[in-house]
Design a protein around this motif. Structure first.
Motif, PDB file in Angstrom:
ATOM      1  N   TRP A  80      -4.409  -5.776   6.934  1.00  0.00           N
ATOM      2  CA  TRP A  80      -3.011  -5.757   5.997  1.00  0.00           C
ATOM      3  C   TRP A  80      -2.647  -7.186   5.639  1.00  0.00           C
ATOM      4  N   GLN A  81      -2.387  -7.042   4.326  1.00  0.00           N
ATOM      5  CA  GLN A  81      -1.801  -8.364   3.613  1.00  0.00           C
ATOM      6  C   GLN A  81      -0.430  -8.596   3.805  1.00  0.00           C
ATOM      7  N   ASN A  82       0.476  -7.772   3.883  1.00  0.00           N
ATOM      8  CA  ASN A  82       1.685  -8.058   4.150  1.00  0.00           C
ATOM      9  C   ASN A  82       2.484  -6.797   4.348  1.00  0.00           C
ATOM     10  N   ARG A  83       3.733  -6.657   4.576  1.00  0.00           N
ATOM     11  CA  ARG A  83       4.669  -5.786   4.977  1.00  0.00           C
ATOM     12  C   ARG A  83       4.338  -4.608   4.329  1.00  0.00           C
ATOM     13  N   ALA A  84       4.513  -4.732   2.834  1.00  0.00           N
ATOM     14  CA  ALA A  84       4.393  -3.828   1.917  1.00  0.00           C
ATOM     15  C   ALA A  84       2.905  -2.942   2.119  1.00  0.00           C
ATOM     16  N   HIS A  85       1.834  -3.681   2.371  1.00  0.00           N
ATOM     17  CA  HIS A  85       0.830  -3.144   2.451  1.00  0.00           C
ATOM     18  C   HIS A  85       0.637  -2.512   4.051  1.00  0.00           C
ATOM     19  N   PHE A  86       1.238  -3.105   4.722  1.00  0.00           N
ATOM     20  CA  PHE A  86       1.361  -2.274   5.954  1.00  0.00           C
ATOM     21  C   PHE A  86       1.676  -0.873   5.903  1.00  0.00           C
ATOM     22  N   CYS A  87       3.119  -0.916   5.278  1.00  0.00           N
ATOM     23  CA  CYS A  87       3.551   0.498   4.788  1.00  0.00           C
ATOM     24  C   CYS A  87       2.871   1.193   4.150  1.00  0.00           C
ATOM     25  N   ALA A  88       2.127   0.796   3.277  1.00  0.00           N
ATOM     26  CA  ALA A  88       1.187   1.711   2.532  1.00  0.00           C
ATOM     27  C   ALA A  88       0.072   2.180   3.381  1.00  0.00           C
ATOM     28  N   VAL A  89      -0.390   1.410   4.436  1.00  0.00           N
ATOM     29  CA  VAL A  89      -1.526   2.070   5.401  1.00  0.00           C
ATOM     30  C   VAL A  89      -0.735   3.056   6.096  1.00  0.00           C
ATOM     31  N   ALA A  90       0.570   2.723   6.734  1.00  0.00           N
ATOM     32  CA  ALA A  90       1.070   3.585   7.486  1.00  0.00           C
ATOM     33  C   ALA A  90       1.609   4.950   6.885  1.00  0.00           C
ATOM     34  N   SER A  91       1.661   4.830   5.414  1.00  0.00           N
ATOM     35  CA  SER A  91       1.850   6.057   4.721  1.00  0.00           C
ATOM     36  C   SER A  91       0.859   6.924   4.784  1.00  0.00           C
ATOM     37  N   ARG A  92      -0.419   6.402   4.700  1.00  0.00           N
ATOM     38  CA  ARG A  92      -1.626   7.251   4.997  1.00  0.00           C
ATOM     39  C   ARG A  92      -1.665   7.786   6.126  1.00  0.00           C
ATOM     40  N   ALA A  93      -1.468   7.052   7.328  1.00  0.00           N
ATOM     41  CA  ALA A  93      -1.532   7.336   8.767  1.00  0.00           C
ATOM     42  C   ALA A  93      -0.257   8.594   9.009  1.00  0.00           C
ATOM     43  N   MET A  94       0.802   8.441   8.425  1.00  0.00           N
ATOM     44  CA  MET A  94       1.685   9.502   8.372  1.00  0.00           C
ATOM     45  C   MET A  94       1.140  10.995   7.943  1.00  0.00           C
ATOM     46  N   ARG A  95       0.782  10.713   6.596  1.00  0.00           N
ATOM     47  CA  ARG A  95      -0.029  11.988   5.893  1.00  0.00           C
ATOM     48  C   ARG A  95      -0.933  12.477   6.941  1.00  0.00           C
ATOM     49  N   GLN A  96      -2.119  11.782   7.275  1.00  0.00           N
ATOM     50  CA  GLN A  96      -2.921  12.273   8.056  1.00  0.00           C
ATOM     51  C   GLN A  96      -2.564  13.049   9.524  1.00  0.00           C
ATOM     52  N   VAL A  97      -1.456  12.213  10.226  1.00  0.00           N
ATOM     53  CA  VAL A  97      -1.043  12.814  11.474  1.00  0.00           C
ATOM     54  C   VAL A  97      -0.309  14.312  11.446  1.00  0.00           C
ATOM     55  N   LEU A  98       0.604  14.199  10.107  1.00  0.00           N
ATOM     56  CA  LEU A  98       1.356  15.487   9.664  1.00  0.00           C
ATOM     57  C   LEU A  98       0.339  16.461   9.298  1.00  0.00           C
ATOM     58  N   THR A  99      -0.662  16.280   8.489  1.00  0.00           N
ATOM     59  CA  THR A  99      -1.368  17.159   8.099  1.00  0.00           C
ATOM     60  C   THR A  99      -2.415  17.894   9.198  1.00  0.00           C
ATOM     61  N   ASP A 100      -3.070  16.962   9.936  1.00  0.00           N
ATOM     62  CA  ASP A 100      -3.576  17.283  11.190  1.00  0.00           C
ATOM     63  C   ASP A 100      -2.781  18.194  12.045  1.00  0.00           C
ATOM     64  N   HIS A 101      -1.666  17.745  12.478  1.00  0.00           N
ATOM     65  CA  HIS A 101      -0.833  18.523  13.268  1.00  0.00           C
ATOM     66  C   HIS A 101      -0.528  19.852  12.508  1.00  0.00           C
ATOM     67  N   ALA A 102      -0.541  20.050  11.306  1.00  0.00           N
ATOM     68  CA  ALA A 102      -0.193  21.443  10.526  1.00  0.00           C
ATOM     69  C   ALA A 102      -1.522  22.364  10.628  1.00  0.00           C
ATOM     70  N   ARG A 103      -2.704  21.711  10.355  1.00  0.00           N
ATOM     71  CA  ARG A 103      -3.753  22.383  10.544  1.00  0.00           C
ATOM     72  C   ARG A 103      -3.815  22.994  11.920  1.00  0.00           C
ATOM     73  N   ARG A 104      -3.702  22.179  12.808  1.00  0.00           N
ATOM     74  CA  ARG A 104      -3.924  22.711  14.195  1.00  0.00           C
ATOM     75  C   ARG A 104      -2.824  23.699  14.570  1.00  0.00           C
ATOM     76  N   VAL A 164       5.479  -0.239  -4.555  1.00  0.00           N
ATOM     77  CA  VAL A 164       4.140   0.362  -4.943  1.00  0.00           C
ATOM     78  C   VAL A 164       3.135  -0.451  -6.091  1.00  0.00           C
ATOM     79  N   ALA A 165       3.998  -1.085  -6.914  1.00  0.00           N
ATOM     80  CA  ALA A 165       3.311  -1.848  -7.839  1.00  0.00           C
ATOM     81  C   ALA A 165       2.540  -3.066  -6.984  1.00  0.00           C
ATOM     82  N   GLU A 166       3.278  -3.455  -6.228  1.00  0.00           N
ATOM     83  CA  GLU A 166       2.377  -4.665  -5.441  1.00  0.00           C
ATOM     84  C   GLU A 166       1.208  -4.084  -4.760  1.00  0.00           C
ATOM     85  N   THR A 172       5.465  -3.163 -12.276  1.00  0.00           N
ATOM     86  CA  THR A 172       6.523  -2.344 -11.741  1.00  0.00           C
ATOM     87  C   THR A 172       6.627  -1.258 -13.192  1.00  0.00           C
ATOM     88  N   SER A 173       6.784  -1.792 -14.408  1.00  0.00           N
ATOM     89  CA  SER A 173       6.894  -0.867 -15.531  1.00  0.00           C
ATOM     90  C   SER A 173       5.888  -0.029 -15.502  1.00  0.00           C
TER      91      SER A 173
END
Length: 195
Positions: A80-104, A164-166, A172-173
């Motif tokens: 992780w490069q910084n807090r924003a990047h950590f949150c970006a990685v966390a967003s992918r992890a949240m998506r994976q956990v939610l979809t895995d739960h839904a599939r099960r 997101v831009a970072e 940002t534009s």
């Protein structure tokens, strides 16, 4: 139809960035220090996913945050490069956990997706099952990976356009323009899939 509200990074963002770097360097104590700084933000995001769930829903916000945090800390690729990047990685992890739960859950119901986790979409503010959203994001990734990632970061990570831009390394534009396009595409794809 405006999507998630723009929010400013917490004042502890600099501390979180330092701790993220320490975790990356193998400092296990830093993970314990990082959790309280990101926990409330992750919990608020997780709680928003469960607004449309019955009280007896099998996955609760606290469990989601715990599963995401464990997945992040144990990840072999946690550069992780910084807090924003950590949150970006966390967003992918949240998506994976939610979809895995839904599939099960759908599998346990022999493929019946009724009762699967329902989420408010970032594009339409309508409610759609998490598997439908994941399907749409997979389709979008085939067409435009950055647009799919942008939606994932905004929705699952709760990042604002400048964050997101970072993360994506563009202006940002550019993100603001692409958010309008991606949001419109997603709204069209989810039409008819809403609950």
């Amino acid at each position: 139809m405006g999507g998630p509200q723009e929010r400013q990074p917490p004042k502890d963002a600099a501390d979180a960035t330092v701790l993220v770097k320490r975790v990356q360097d193998g400092d296990e104590a830093a993970a314990n220090e990082l959790l309280p700084l990101v926990y409330e933000e992750l919990r608020a995001r997780a709680s928003s996913y469960f607004l449309h769930q019955p009280a007896n829903h099998t996955l609760q916000p606290t469990a989601l945050v715990h599963d995401v945090f464990v997945k992040l800390v144990r990840s072999p690729d946690n550069a992780w490069q910084n807090r924003a990047h950590f949150c970006a990685v966390a967003s992918r992890a949240m998506r994976q956990v939610l979809t895995d739960h839904a599939r099960r859950r759908a599998k346990a119901k022999h493929g019946n997706r009724q009762g699967v986790t329902q989420l408010e979409t970032p594009a339409t503010r309508s409610v759609v099952d998490v598997l439908g959203l994941d399907d749409a994001l997979r389709q979008l990734a085939d067409l435009n990976e950055r647009h799919a990632r942008l939606i994932e970061l905004r929705f699952f990570g709760g990042l604002n356009n400048s964050e997101v831009a970072e993360v994506l390394g563009v202006s940002t534009s550019t993100i603001e323009k692409e958010w309008r396009t991606a949001r419109a595409w997603l709204a069209h794809q989810l039409e008819g899939r809403s609950a």
